[in-house]
Design a protein around this motif. Structure first.
Motif, mmCIF file in Angstrom:
data_model
loop_
_atom_site.group_PDB
_atom_site.id
_atom_site.type_symbol
_atom_site.label_atom_id
_atom_site.label_comp_id
_atom_site.label_asym_id
_atom_site.label_seq_id
_atom_site.Cartn_x
_atom_site.Cartn_y
_atom_site.Cartn_z
ATOM 1 N N UNK A 47 0.866 -1.166 0.000
ATOM 2 C CA UNK A 47 0.000 0.000 0.000
ATOM 3 C C UNK A 47 0.908 1.222 0.000
ATOM 4 N N UNK A 48 0.646 2.133 -0.931
ATOM 5 C CA UNK A 48 1.505 3.309 -1.062
ATOM 6 C C UNK A 48 0.812 4.552 -0.515
ATOM 7 N N UNK A 49 1.518 5.259 0.386
ATOM 8 C CA UNK A 49 1.110 6.580 0.843
ATOM 9 C C UNK A 49 2.070 7.596 0.234
ATOM 10 N N UNK A 50 1.543 8.756 -0.126
ATOM 11 C CA UNK A 50 2.370 9.801 -0.721
ATOM 12 C C UNK A 50 2.437 10.998 0.232
ATOM 13 N N UNK A 51 3.480 11.062 1.058
ATOM 14 C CA UNK A 51 3.631 12.203 1.961
ATOM 15 C C UNK A 51 4.171 13.431 1.213
ATOM 16 N N UNK A 52 3.830 14.646 1.654
ATOM 17 C CA UNK A 52 2.998 14.931 2.816
ATOM 18 C C UNK A 52 1.529 15.218 2.475
ATOM 19 N N UNK A 53 1.178 15.227 1.193
ATOM 20 C CA UNK A 53 -0.151 15.730 0.825
ATOM 21 C C UNK A 53 -1.232 14.665 0.673
ATOM 22 N N UNK A 54 -0.867 13.371 0.730
ATOM 23 C CA UNK A 54 -1.895 12.349 0.847
ATOM 24 C C UNK A 54 -2.327 11.644 -0.417
ATOM 25 N N UNK A 55 -1.495 11.667 -1.465
ATOM 26 C CA UNK A 55 -1.796 10.809 -2.605
ATOM 27 C C UNK A 55 -1.648 9.348 -2.210
ATOM 28 N N UNK A 56 -2.010 8.426 -3.122
ATOM 29 C CA UNK A 56 -2.022 7.016 -2.728
ATOM 30 C C UNK A 56 -2.097 6.090 -3.942
ATOM 31 N N UNK A 57 -1.804 4.812 -3.677
ATOM 32 C CA UNK A 57 -1.931 3.751 -4.679
ATOM 33 C C UNK A 57 -1.963 2.410 -3.950
ATOM 34 N N UNK A 58 -2.590 1.420 -4.601
ATOM 35 C CA UNK A 58 -2.686 0.067 -4.046
ATOM 36 C C UNK A 58 -1.984 -0.878 -5.007
ATOM 37 N N UNK A 59 -0.814 -1.384 -4.603
ATOM 38 C CA UNK A 59 0.006 -2.236 -5.471
ATOM 39 C C UNK A 59 -0.210 -3.722 -5.244
ATOM 40 N N UNK A 60 -1.184 -4.102 -4.469
ATOM 41 C CA UNK A 60 -1.398 -5.523 -4.215
ATOM 42 C C UNK A 60 -1.797 -6.265 -5.485
ATOM 43 N N UNK A 61 -1.386 -7.532 -5.631
ATOM 44 C CA UNK A 61 -1.827 -8.324 -6.783
ATOM 45 C C UNK A 61 -3.347 -8.330 -6.876
ATOM 46 N N UNK A 62 -3.856 -8.123 -8.082
ATOM 47 C CA UNK A 62 -5.293 -8.051 -8.289
ATOM 48 C C UNK A 62 -5.853 -6.663 -8.107
ATOM 49 N N UNK A 63 -5.006 -5.723 -7.666
ATOM 50 C CA UNK A 63 -5.432 -4.333 -7.485
ATOM 51 C C UNK A 63 -4.669 -3.443 -8.474
ATOM 52 N N UNK A 64 -3.483 -2.988 -8.068
ATOM 53 C CA UNK A 64 -2.667 -2.100 -8.897
ATOM 54 C C UNK A 64 -3.494 -0.941 -9.451
ATOM 55 N N UNK A 65 -4.102 -0.211 -8.518
ATOM 56 C CA UNK A 65 -4.942 0.926 -8.890
ATOM 57 C C UNK A 65 -4.937 1.959 -7.773
ATOM 58 N N UNK A 66 -5.683 3.019 -7.959
ATOM 59 C CA UNK A 66 -5.717 4.099 -6.985
ATOM 60 C C UNK A 66 -6.396 3.752 -5.682
#
Length: 237
Positions: free
Chosen positions: A120-139
């Motif tokens: 699970x990706x967090x983008x500091x400091x402003x709070x962007x994100x991404x989900x890299x888990x298999x079957x996801x790979x999306x926002x």
């Protein structure tokens, strides 16, 4: 009598000096600035001891910080002294050069190693994100909640705290901009992730999102398991 008194005085002074000098030679590292005795320093400020990079040359120590060189392409460096499911992770971050927000990875895996550690990706400091888990790979869609706040300049130092609870699959991030030479700042929550299936013991990692990006991290601290205020922030008060 005079000689005995003088000898005792000299001996006393010698013992006093020895008692003062000895602790200085083996002085412990400065305590963390957050008032939480359970936080452990993750970075000595001088070397990458305790960290595993994706490629040689991708990471170094510069400006007393873990510095992504941007020369080894997209990739990560993860803390190898401990993996964590329940944790509090506090760090300072800034971007020296780049066209994508800094990114950190939680609840991923190093076995097998996939893109972005399947995390699970967090983008500091402003709070962007991404989900890299298999079957996801999306926002991540509704799994993430982003909270309104003043957008901060990523080229300046910010403080961020991520607190995560494995059993509930809830991970939250609070950040704030650091002023001049301040050691801490009062953070506000910027991002929340919730998915009970996501929580797992995994590496805490810093990621360079694209080639050419140079991000820096310092003052990194970890608490796992979380003893102080489990599931809640200590930097927002």
């Amino acid at each position: 009598m005079f000689h005995r008194s003088l000898g005792a005085l000299i001996l006393g002074l010698a013992l006093l000096l020895a008692g003062v000098a000895a602790p200085a030679a083996s002085a412990a590292a400065d305590p963390n600035p957050y008032g939480d005795p359970n936080l452990v320093s993750m970075f000595d400020g001088k070397t990458l001891d305790g960290w595993t990079p994706h490629k040689a040359g991708g990471w170094t120590v510069k400006n007393d910080a873990i510095h992504g060189t941007g020369t080894a392409g997209r990739g990560w460096i993860y803390y190898n002294k401990a993996q964590a499911g329940d944790f509090r992770w506090i760090f300072n971050v800034r971007q020296v050069k780049g066209d994508h927000a800094p990114t950190v990875l939680i609840w991923g895996t190093t076995d097998p190693i996939r893109d972005a550690l399947s995390a699970i990706q967090f983008q500091p400091p402003n709070g962007g994100h991404w989900d890299y888990r298999p079957g996801h790979n999306n926002g991540g869609g509704s799994l993430f909640t982003k909270y309104d706040h003043t957008k901060w300049d990523v080229k300046k130092w910010s403080q961020c705290e991520i607190v995560a609870t494995q059993a509930t699959g809830v991970a939250r991030m609070a950040c704030c901009p650091l002023k001049s030479d301040a050691k801490t700042c009062k953070a506000v929550e910027v991002l929340k992730f919730t998915d009970k299936t996501a929580g797992q013991v995994g590496p805490l990692a810093i990621q360079i999102h694209n080639s050419g990006i140079q991000d820096e991290y310092k003052s990194l601290y970890l608490e796992s398991p979380v003893v102080t205020k489990p599931g809640d922030f200590i930097t927002t008060g």
